[in-house]
Design a protein around this motif. Structure first.
Motif, PDB file in Angstrom:
ATOM      1  N   TRP A  63      -2.284  28.764   7.628  1.00  0.00           N
ATOM      2  CA  TRP A  63      -2.257  27.423   7.034  1.00  0.00           C
ATOM      3  C   TRP A  63      -3.551  26.656   7.298  1.00  0.00           C
ATOM      4  O   TRP A  63      -3.836  25.668   6.626  1.00  0.00           O
ATOM      5  CB  TRP A  63      -1.083  26.620   7.600  1.00  0.00           C
ATOM      6  N   LEU A  64      -4.313  27.089   8.293  1.00  0.00           N
ATOM      7  CA  LEU A  64      -5.547  26.394   8.647  1.00  0.00           C
ATOM      8  C   LEU A  64      -6.538  27.408   9.211  1.00  0.00           C
ATOM      9  O   LEU A  64      -6.698  27.547  10.420  1.00  0.00           O
ATOM     10  CB  LEU A  64      -5.271  25.289   9.670  1.00  0.00           C
ATOM     11  N   LEU A 171      -1.793  22.257  13.908  1.00  0.00           N
ATOM     12  CA  LEU A 171      -0.911  22.982  13.002  1.00  0.00           C
ATOM     13  C   LEU A 171      -0.244  24.120  13.770  1.00  0.00           C
ATOM     14  O   LEU A 171      -0.915  24.884  14.466  1.00  0.00           O
ATOM     15  CB  LEU A 171      -1.680  23.534  11.808  1.00  0.00           C
ATOM     16  N   TYR A 236      -0.426  21.683   2.829  1.00  0.00           N
ATOM     17  CA  TYR A 236      -1.190  22.878   3.176  1.00  0.00           C
ATOM     18  C   TYR A 236      -0.703  24.074   2.369  1.00  0.00           C
ATOM     19  O   TYR A 236       0.504  24.300   2.237  1.00  0.00           O
ATOM     20  CB  TYR A 236      -1.037  23.204   4.661  1.00  0.00           C
ATOM     21  N   GLY A 241      -5.472  26.191   3.087  1.00  0.00           N
ATOM     22  CA  GLY A 241      -5.526  25.076   4.018  1.00  0.00           C
ATOM     23  C   GLY A 241      -5.116  23.780   3.353  1.00  0.00           C
ATOM     24  O   GLY A 241      -4.283  23.761   2.432  1.00  0.00           O
ATOM     25  N   LEU A 242      -5.714  22.689   3.777  1.00  0.00           N
ATOM     26  CA  LEU A 242      -5.359  21.363   3.272  1.00  0.00           C
ATOM     27  C   LEU A 242      -5.768  21.217   1.815  1.00  0.00           C
ATOM     28  O   LEU A 242      -6.929  21.411   1.459  1.00  0.00           O
ATOM     29  CB  LEU A 242      -6.061  20.290   4.112  1.00  0.00           C
TER      30      LEU A 242
END
Length: 306
Positions: A63-64, A171, A236, A241-242
């Motif tokens: 996710w990041l 996160l 996300y 990612g974002l």
């Protein structure tokens, strides 16, 4: 990353209290004191252990993912309580720098925040990923504020291990709905507390860079803020990612979309590293009581990482 608006949630005191009993002649109900470490509610105590982090930062949380040389641009607007609207954009760059914070070697991100096209903030932020859980932790921020093109200071600087500041989880490694809120960072000296909670998963969201079917929404808030501060929500997508930021209530509401993803060339990353190192050096003069107590950042990646 940047985009940390003031956030609030109403954690009623009853949630933080455990009922007990006292017997003084007759039984009477009483309440026990809340756990002072559960800053974001029950189950949110910070469990930080330096041994959980690798000797060199590798941030590959799906996710990041933070690879040196990657750059993400988000654009949108900020809507103020008085009805005014200002254009807002942030350029997020994963530098090739590392910096030791509170005994952990972190990856340095450089965010450049523009309001109506004018630089408002230049921030260095420090992240590392737990080997055990895969969670990405935030270890601090050095945000320089600018007014009319001139540096006005960095009063919101916070660094884990200094003045009571504690690193938190930016996160989670395995985020799930209906799990307790978690602390993203806590800095009592600057009244900073960010909390996060997984609100939705598997959402479909479209922005300029494309449509994503696997989006997770994180609700962020600050229990220390008044109700007028509102909540911020971050979207996300796995592998990207974002991609989006929205707001729920609050005096200054931020709405941002991901509009550009770029992999820097070796020369471009070298330029970014030089500028971020210059800001790191400047921090020892601007923030003598906090930032100056940290080791200097160093170039670990002169070129982009695949």
């Amino acid at each position: 990353m940047s985009q940390r608006g003031k956030r609030f949630t109403a954690y009623g005191s009853a949630i933080l209290l455990v009922l007990g009993t006292l017997t003084v002649g007759t039984a009477a109900a009483a309440t026990a004191a809340p756990n002072p470490q559960e800053l974001c509610g029950p189950g949110s105590a910070i469990k930080f252990n330096r041994a959980d982090f690798p000797a060199n930062p590798v941030i590959d949380n799906k996710w990041l993912t933070l690879k040196p040389g990657m750059q993400f641009t988000t654009t949108g607007e900020v809507r103020s309580a008085d009805g005014s609207v200002s254009a807002h954009s942030v350029v997020h760059t994963v530098t090739g720098l590392t910096k030791v914070i509170n005994g952990v070697k972190t990856q340095v991100l450089w965010d450049r925040d523009y309001s109506d096209g004018v630089l408002a903030e230049s921030e260095l932020a420090f992240f590392a990923q737990s080997k055990r859980s895969g969670s990405v932790w935030l270890f601090g921020e050095y945000p320089e504020e600018y007014e009319n093109g001139k540096l006005a200071g960095a009063p919101s600087t916070f660094v884990s291990g200094i003045k009571g500041t504690q690193a938190g989880i930016a996160l989670q490694g395995s985020p799930h709905r209906n799990s307790p809120a978690y602390v993203q960072a806590y800095a009592p000296s600057v009244d900073f507390l960010d909390c996060g909670r997984v609100l939705y998963k598997n959402q479909r969201v479209c922005v300029k860079t494309g449509c994503y079917n696997d989006v997770m929404v994180i609700d962020e808030f600050n229990p220390l803020d008044p109700p007028s501060a509102g909540h911020q929500r971050k979207f996300y997508s796995a592998g990207t990612g974002l991609i989006k930021v929205t707001a729920v209530s609050g005096a200054d509401q931020e709405f941002m979309d991901l509009v550009k993803i770029k992999k820097l060339s070796r020369a471009e990353l070298a330029s970014v590293n030089a500028q971020a190192l210059k800001q790191d050096k400047r921090g020892y003069t601007v923030s003598k009581d906090v930032y100056a107590k940290t080791p200097r950042a160093v170039v670990a990646y002169p070129g982009p990482v695949s």
